[in-house]
Design a protein around this motif. Sequence first.
Motif, mmCIF file in Angstrom:
data_model
loop_
_atom_site.group_PDB
_atom_site.id
_atom_site.type_symbol
_atom_site.label_atom_id
_atom_site.label_comp_id
_atom_site.label_asym_id
_atom_site.label_seq_id
_atom_site.Cartn_x
_atom_site.Cartn_y
_atom_site.Cartn_z
ATOM 1 N N ALA A 60 0.837 -1.204 0.000
ATOM 2 C CA ALA A 60 0.000 0.000 0.000
ATOM 3 C C ALA A 60 0.869 1.251 0.000
ATOM 4 N N ASP A 61 1.922 1.249 0.809
ATOM 5 C CA ASP A 61 2.836 2.394 0.835
ATOM 6 C C ASP A 61 3.465 2.608 -0.544
ATOM 7 N N GLY A 62 3.921 1.503 -1.143
ATOM 8 C CA GLY A 62 4.545 1.600 -2.460
ATOM 9 C C GLY A 62 3.560 2.127 -3.489
ATOM 10 N N GLU A 63 2.347 1.584 -3.470
ATOM 11 C CA GLU A 63 1.337 1.966 -4.451
ATOM 12 C C GLU A 63 0.999 3.458 -4.346
ATOM 13 N N ALA A 64 1.073 3.999 -3.124
ATOM 14 C CA ALA A 64 0.763 5.422 -2.955
ATOM 15 C C ALA A 64 1.678 6.289 -3.823
ATOM 16 N N PHE A 65 2.954 5.906 -3.896
ATOM 17 C CA PHE A 65 3.888 6.670 -4.736
ATOM 18 C C PHE A 65 3.609 6.470 -6.222
ATOM 19 N N VAL A 66 3.218 5.249 -6.579
ATOM 20 C CA VAL A 66 2.913 4.989 -7.982
ATOM 21 C C VAL A 66 1.668 5.775 -8.397
ATOM 22 N N VAL A 67 0.688 5.801 -7.507
ATOM 23 C CA VAL A 67 -0.513 6.591 -7.783
ATOM 24 C C VAL A 67 -0.133 8.064 -7.928
#
Lengths: 465, 465
Positions: free
Chosen positions: A315-322
């Motif tokens: 989830a943390d990683g995806e936040a940056f991708v988003v």
Amino acid sequence: MERNDAHALDDIIAALPADILVTDPVSMEAYRWDRANDPAAGMPLVVVRPTTTEQVQQVVKIAAKHRTPIVPRGAGTGLSGGSTAVERGIVVSLDRMNKIEVDPVTRTVTAGPGALNAEVKAAAAEHGLWYPPDPSSFEICSIGGNVATNAGGLCCVKYGVTTDYVLGVTVVLADGRAVTLGGPRIKDVAGLSLTKLFVGSEGALGLFTEVQLRLIPAQKQPTTLVATFPTLDAATEAVLGIIRQMRPSMLEFMDQPTINAVEDATKMGLDRDAAAMLIAQSDEPSGAALDEIWRIEEICNATGATECFATDDPADGEAFVVARRMAIPAIERLGAVLLEDVGVPLPRLGDLVLGIAEIAENNDVTIATMAHAGDGNTHPLIVLERSDPAQHERAHIAYGEVMDLAISLGGTITGEHGVGRLKRPWLADYLGAEVLELNHRIKKALDPDGILNPGSILVPDKPGR
Amino acid sequence: MERNDAHALDDIIAALPADILVTDPVSMEAYRWDRANDPAAGMPLVVVRPTTTEQVQQVVKIAAKHRTPIVPRGAGTGLSGGSTAVERGIVVSLDRMNKIEVDPVTRTVTAGPGALNAEVKAAAAEHGLWYPPDPSSFEICSIGGNVATNAGGLCCVKYGVTTDYVLGVTVVLADGRAVTLGGPRIKDVAGLSLTKLFVGSEGALGLFTEVQLRLIPAQKQPTTLVATFPTLDAATEAVLGIIRQMRPSMLEFMDQPTINAVEDATKMGLDRDAAAMLIAQSDEPSGAALDEIWRIEEICNATGATECFATDDPADGEAFVVARRMAIPAIERLGAVLLEDVGVPLPRLGDLVLGIAEIAENNDVTIATMAHAGDGNTHPLIVLERSDPAQHERAHIAYGEVMDLAISLGGTITGEHGVGRLKRPWLADYLGAEVLELNHRIKKALDPDGILNPGSILVPDKPGR
């Protein structure tokens, strides 16, 4: 035979069911533009929204008979004006042809051109499979448009672009015949590579009515690193160091104007003072992803990163991708934008990024640059200030200068968006007269009357353009 | 202008240095054939062995002027007769153009067409990089030939085929102009996909004088599994189960005649009674390779494998891969062979393999089948018994029946070897008249006089062939 649009319209109304035709000007308005918002868009005769290959064939046969131009479109998310309507042409919107069928045994998917990229991904995921190509617009762009533009995306740095996944297409040719090229065979070299020729042809060679795509097993949960840099040089140096040694599954770049626009929109706490930021991911199995991310962190530190943050929390990683995916809409809040797509051989990435910053300064315009850094493919967004015609002129000058710069660095005027109508004026400079002439020969061989999306990539009757 | 071969020869002798010309019949003999050993090979006017793009252009310009056919060749390892000399044509052997330059920063290699695949791999390895495509003949085949046939190999099941690695080509066109298509840019969608069209064109559209290829970081040491099966069905079932879930870096199949021929040649202790054998490898990092190999072993056991042997010792694993690579020469000890290259969608692999065994029985010929099983791409080798003309006839009947069978199963007549001259008679059946006609249109657009490798893939003046 002369072009006769009125007869084409009569024939279409006579031959095709009324419920697939749009003829009133107000309803047609939505089909005149793609996301390039080309002010030169024409008003079509009719918009056809076929549901079968046969209906597409009927339309094309009528168009061929009367020499009326056809502009195909998927979801209208194109960024280069490849789906800009031409005056008194026929728009064929393939949005209704959106069936998806996954064959988990051959690891392939057969999709209608109107299916969204995200829908194809979701259908594959139901079988533990994955369709990798991921344009930032993947939730709203069509797979037919992806194939027509040979679309790229974020994971391409490791997983390749759309053409690497296209095994077959059913395509309606300029004379209305439908042929199927390729099929669900991983290896097939019988005859010329026509499937690959049609991929990326932006509607100029035919209309796709079905595509067959290769799938691979589901991606492993990625581990993410975010690094900020005090200078553009430090960031591009890190990119070179990373790509030389490994294959991250994502390696994205944002410059300061981009970081600030994203921070304005998200308030997620990005470092507004950083000159650049990299977002890297590794999807290697077992402990290998973390190993790879650590090696990436080492490289970033060695080239002078001010801060690195690694996480294997999805989830943390995806936040940056988003955040990265939001960059374009975030910048669009600042005004209308001219969206660039230039790419260079990787060692010239630094020169390109610095040169773009210089062009921005010289022309007194804001250019926010984000990049699929691992591919050398950048998206400088030139902001147009509302109601300032002088600024618009400067912005358009900068738009051309960015392409000229890319060409001078051995780069391309478009890495993944396509030439469409917006970039056509620069195509001759990029390809040179001889390769442009080869493009015209192929176009002429497959669409002798030039009715298929004229003006996209090529102007059929103007060999120099 | 009429064809005038004598003038072509005079012009070539006048224009080009004597030391790149071969004109005496005895020396030319070696340039008349590739590994297809087509008995219909003609005697060329001259063999030219150019060292520069300019020399290739000179030859093609002279050929174009006098309408003399040109047959390009690399290392002469082609298996479909794509380099069979035509009577009184010009053979252009590109073997001397073999320079290799690796750019580790862009992770690309620029190579002359005559460089061997193994030399390209070795040059890449010096920089910790890898050029994956690996035809079994990789030690003796040329990279230009690989690009011209879109060659495959063993690792393609995970890493793709030649076209997936071609970023750019310099090609001499039918009129003698040289153009460069593409370049060292990972993403580039400016103009039609001409680079991809030329890959796999088997000398019918142009002569490559330089290719630019993408490299990836060095492959990790693979872990290997060898499994034997009591029936063909059990083996092909295992293949389907494996591919559905994972991406091994190799998944090769050998049937009983192949196992026995290899065992005759190697005495390595293979199970002569097994109906089939699979060789699988995983090159995943860390412990993931062993995990993958264990999952493969589980699947093999579930479909009825009689024995499984797993090893992470590189030398032990390589011994089995070498055995697989030796399969063709091992079978060639039994007699001359007709080498097939049919492929099917994966679920039909079992039907194909069983059907081939049936064709062998019905025609009373030996057919040894090996396969890049994970791709559905098979190589049935039909053994020709020396000095038995009746058997030769039956073998040729079987050769055709295998292709008919593949077509009936939704498969292709050639997965990775090319159409050349040997498979051309089946191309129309496979592609259908309409797609064949598209091939002719492209050929006509790029080689209007039909001088480039006539008879390979297409016969220029015979649209039905």
